[in-house]
Design a protein around this motif. Structure first.
Motif, PDB file in Angstrom:
ATOM      1  N   CYS A   1       0.951  -1.065  -0.042  1.00  0.00           N
ATOM      2  CA  CYS A   1      -0.010  -0.053  -0.027  1.00  0.00           C
ATOM      3  C   CYS A   1       0.881   1.246   0.134  1.00  0.00           C
ATOM      4  N   ILE A   2       0.613   2.089  -1.028  1.00  0.00           N
ATOM      5  CA  ILE A   2       1.461   3.340  -0.997  1.00  0.00           C
ATOM      6  C   ILE A   2       0.495   4.464  -0.862  1.00  0.00           C
ATOM      7  N   ARG A   3       0.574   5.013   0.444  1.00  0.00           N
ATOM      8  CA  ARG A   3      -0.155   6.052   1.040  1.00  0.00           C
ATOM      9  C   ARG A   3      -0.285   7.383   0.059  1.00  0.00           C
ATOM     10  N   GLY A   4      -1.640   7.918  -0.218  1.00  0.00           N
ATOM     11  CA  GLY A   4      -1.595   9.132  -0.808  1.00  0.00           C
ATOM     12  C   GLY A   4      -1.591   8.884  -2.474  1.00  0.00           C
ATOM     13  N   VAL A   5      -1.656   7.769  -2.942  1.00  0.00           N
ATOM     14  CA  VAL A   5      -1.860   7.590  -4.399  1.00  0.00           C
ATOM     15  C   VAL A   5      -2.677   6.419  -4.719  1.00  0.00           C
ATOM     16  N   GLU A   6      -3.481   6.636  -5.759  1.00  0.00           N
ATOM     17  CA  GLU A   6      -4.470   5.636  -6.042  1.00  0.00           C
ATOM     18  C   GLU A   6      -3.924   4.594  -7.026  1.00  0.00           C
ATOM     19  N   GLY A   7      -4.259   3.328  -6.477  1.00  0.00           N
ATOM     20  CA  GLY A   7      -3.536   2.113  -7.300  1.00  0.00           C
ATOM     21  C   GLY A   7      -3.730   2.271  -8.780  1.00  0.00           C
ATOM     22  N   GLU A   8      -5.090   2.792  -9.332  1.00  0.00           N
ATOM     23  CA  GLU A   8      -5.318   2.944 -10.728  1.00  0.00           C
ATOM     24  C   GLU A   8      -4.249   3.639 -11.296  1.00  0.00           C
ATOM     25  N   SER A   9      -4.265   5.003 -10.827  1.00  0.00           N
ATOM     26  CA  SER A   9      -3.132   5.876 -11.517  1.00  0.00           C
ATOM     27  C   SER A   9      -1.861   5.121 -11.480  1.00  0.00           C
TER      28      SER A   9
ATOM     29  N   ALA B   1      11.616  -0.841  -9.646  1.00  0.00           N
ATOM     30  CA  ALA B   1      11.595   0.064  -8.216  1.00  0.00           C
ATOM     31  C   ALA B   1      11.893   1.411  -8.673  1.00  0.00           C
ATOM     32  N   ASP B   2      12.848   1.500  -9.552  1.00  0.00           N
ATOM     33  CA  ASP B   2      13.170   3.055 -10.251  1.00  0.00           C
ATOM     34  C   ASP B   2      11.999   3.765 -10.817  1.00  0.00           C
ATOM     35  N   SER B   3      11.247   3.118 -11.650  1.00  0.00           N
ATOM     36  CA  SER B   3      10.127   3.806 -11.951  1.00  0.00           C
ATOM     37  C   SER B   3       9.275   3.926 -11.080  1.00  0.00           C
ATOM     38  N   LEU B   4       8.945   3.091 -10.128  1.00  0.00           N
ATOM     39  CA  LEU B   4       7.932   3.095  -9.012  1.00  0.00           C
ATOM     40  C   LEU B   4       8.236   4.384  -8.346  1.00  0.00           C
ATOM     41  N   ARG B   5       9.460   4.475  -7.943  1.00  0.00           N
ATOM     42  CA  ARG B   5      10.053   5.642  -7.068  1.00  0.00           C
ATOM     43  C   ARG B   5       9.675   6.840  -7.827  1.00  0.00           C
ATOM     44  N   GLU B   6       9.873   7.074  -9.004  1.00  0.00           N
ATOM     45  CA  GLU B   6       9.809   8.274  -9.531  1.00  0.00           C
ATOM     46  C   GLU B   6       8.027   8.477  -9.686  1.00  0.00           C
ATOM     47  N   ILE B   7       7.320   7.693 -10.193  1.00  0.00           N
ATOM     48  CA  ILE B   7       5.990   7.756 -10.350  1.00  0.00           C
ATOM     49  C   ILE B   7       5.278   8.272  -9.088  1.00  0.00           C
ATOM     50  N   VAL B   8       5.713   7.481  -7.944  1.00  0.00           N
ATOM     51  CA  VAL B   8       5.097   7.875  -6.707  1.00  0.00           C
ATOM     52  C   VAL B   8       5.384   9.188  -6.327  1.00  0.00           C
ATOM     53  N   ARG B   9       6.648   9.647  -6.534  1.00  0.00           N
ATOM     54  CA  ARG B   9       6.959  11.312  -6.143  1.00  0.00           C
ATOM     55  C   ARG B   9       6.436  12.091  -7.080  1.00  0.00           C
ATOM     56  N   GLU B  10       6.044  11.805  -8.499  1.00  0.00           N
ATOM     57  CA  GLU B  10       5.615  12.817  -9.353  1.00  0.00           C
ATOM     58  C   GLU B  10       3.894  12.783  -8.705  1.00  0.00           C
ATOM     59  N   LEU B  11       3.242  11.624  -8.690  1.00  0.00           N
ATOM     60  CA  LEU B  11       1.818  11.424  -8.297  1.00  0.00           C
ATOM     61  C   LEU B  11       1.579  12.427  -6.915  1.00  0.00           C
ATOM     62  N   ARG B  12       2.742  12.126  -6.027  1.00  0.00           N
ATOM     63  CA  ARG B  12       2.315  13.220  -4.674  1.00  0.00           C
ATOM     64  C   ARG B  12       2.523  14.561  -4.874  1.00  0.00           C
ATOM     65  N   THR B  13       3.419  14.857  -5.742  1.00  0.00           N
ATOM     66  CA  THR B  13       3.638  16.234  -5.830  1.00  0.00           C
ATOM     67  C   THR B  13       2.470  16.787  -6.669  1.00  0.00           C
ATOM     68  N   GLN B  14       2.053  16.239  -7.584  1.00  0.00           N
ATOM     69  CA  GLN B  14       0.661  16.680  -8.437  1.00  0.00           C
ATOM     70  C   GLN B  14      -0.398  16.931  -7.226  1.00  0.00           C
ATOM     71  N   GLN B  15      -0.503  16.088  -6.366  1.00  0.00           N
ATOM     72  CA  GLN B  15      -1.560  16.231  -5.359  1.00  0.00           C
ATOM     73  C   GLN B  15      -1.434  17.282  -4.532  1.00  0.00           C
TER      74      GLN B  15
END
Ligand SMILES: *Cc1c(COP(=O)(O)O)cnc(C)c1O
Length: 379
Positions: free
Chosen positions: A295-303, A363-377
């Motif tokens: 579970c990655i808090r603050g991001v939607e699984g779908e996105s 792992a690299d992609s995931l880290r970057e994607i989560v960072r972007e999605l969280r900043t967007q939010q």
């Protein structure tokens, strides 16, 4: 493409395809025909049954071919219910929908069903099962390993309890079969469901193991195939491919598990180290060797899935069949997670071909994607 969704389905192995090809081309005879041309197909079906039975340590006559795991689960539950005529079934809250929705159907037909809760790591506690047993309980159905969070259940203990009370014990072993050892006798299993496409075999074929001392009614009525219990012209190619795929899966099971669990733990460690505010679902040790679920808090699984897909990475959130619906995973909810957390889940399931480089790229992609999605939010 990086394929990280082997719990949803696997690639057909070249060996299984080779085994299937003759029955899709020149050897197309009907396995129920008298002439020798049809008897070649019959032999393929019966050879496959023997090979699968020997892998499971059971008798060939105890295996029935089905169209997959869903059909085997439906058959086990509906036939046990028909046989009992009424009464009580115990299952768990984290079963696959093939079991859960069969139970819902039986409830509408007047049966009562208990859906056992699981603990925070996804285990059915033996004492919880024991407490739920009633005078009229005729079936206990608990999955061997969970398809979302990978938790491996204490099947031997649960089966022992079922048999101590003289209750039939079914296990949905679709995720476990070919991945972790299964001991039909030691685990007190009366009925077991398996599917070929989760172990590098073809889609649309599976099996139900039915202990010989247990008499249950037929699923499909028609011809005399599968000893009158499951009518319909046999899927000869599928059955042959299933047997080959299962043999391969069993022959390298321990090396594959060792290799995949090292990659799994590497991926888990990287995600935990590099992505803040996330947590692993399921047990760390009693877990399928290829399953990672966070579970990655603050991001939607779908996105997350969409962004990973744009990077060429196939991943899963909840079960394949429930994604697309807005309900969060029933499995994660049963672990006690909030709606919000359950929406932010991600399943990565490794396979035979997964490399260390692929886990690192993921792992690299995931880290970057989560960072972007969280900043967007935040903005
Ligand atoms: C995939 C799966 C099923 C369904 O099997 P099919 O062959 O796709 O019908 C059932 N149970 C579990 C645990 C699964 O992972």
């Amino acid at each position: 493409m990086i394929y990280m969704d082997n719990a949803a389905t696997t690639a057909l192995s070249r060996e299984a395809l080779q085994e299937m090809l003759p029955y899709l081309t020149e050897c197309y005879g009907n396995a129920s025909s008298i002439y020798r041309f049809g008897q070649r197909a019959r032999k393929a079906v019966e050879d496959s049954r023997r090979r699968l039975a020997s892998l499971l340590g059971v008798r060939p006559m105890e295996l029935y071919f089905t169209s997959g795991g869903t059909e085997a689960d439906n058959w086990a539950l509906l036939a046990a219910a028909e046989n009992a005529g009424g009464g009580h079934i115990i299952t768990s809250a984290i079963e696959h929908h093939a079991v859960l929705n069969s139970c819902k159907y039986l409830e509408r037909r007047g049966f009562s069903v208990s859906y056992l809760p699981v603990d925070r790591r996804g285990f059915v506690r033996p004492e919880t099962l024991e407490r739920e047993i009633r005078e009229d309980t005729f079936l206990i159905s608990i999955m061997a390993a969970n398809n979302e969070i990978g938790t491996v259940q204490p099947i031997a203990e649960l089966g022992t309890i079922a048999h101590r009370h003289g209750i039939l014990f079914h296990t949905d072993a679709v995720q476990a079969f070919g991945q972790i050892p299964i001991d039909i006798e030691g685990m007190h299993i009366d009925l077991l469901s398996a599917s070929a496409h989760k172990l590098y075999g073809p889609k649309g074929v599976g099996l139900l193991y039915l202990r010989r001392s247990v008499r249950l009614p037929a699923l499909l009525h028609g011809g005399a195939q599968e000893r009158g219990k499951r009518a319909g012209t046999e899927n000869v190619a599928g059955i042959a491919g299933f047997a080959r795929a299962a043999e391969l899966a069993f022959s390298d099971m321990s090396e594959r598990a060792a290799r995949e669990s090292v990659l799994r733990d590497h991926l888990i460690a990287r995600i935990e180290r590099e992505i803040p505010d996330c947590f692993l679902n399921g047990d760390r040790r009693e877990r399928l060797p290829n399953n990672v679920n966070f579970c990655i808090r603050g991001v939607e699984g779908e996105s997350l899935l969409i962004r990973l897909d744009q990077q060429g990475i196939c991943a899963g959130s909840g079960a394949a069949c429930s994604s697309g619906s807005l309900e969060p995973s029933h499995v994660l909810r049963a672990l006690g997670l909030s709606h919000a957390d359950a929406y932010g889940s991600l399943r990565l399931s490794l396979g035979r071909e997964t490399t260390r480089e692929e886990t690192d790229l993921t792992a690299d992609s995931l880290r970057e994607i989560v960072r972007e999605l969280r900043t967007q939010q935040e903005s």
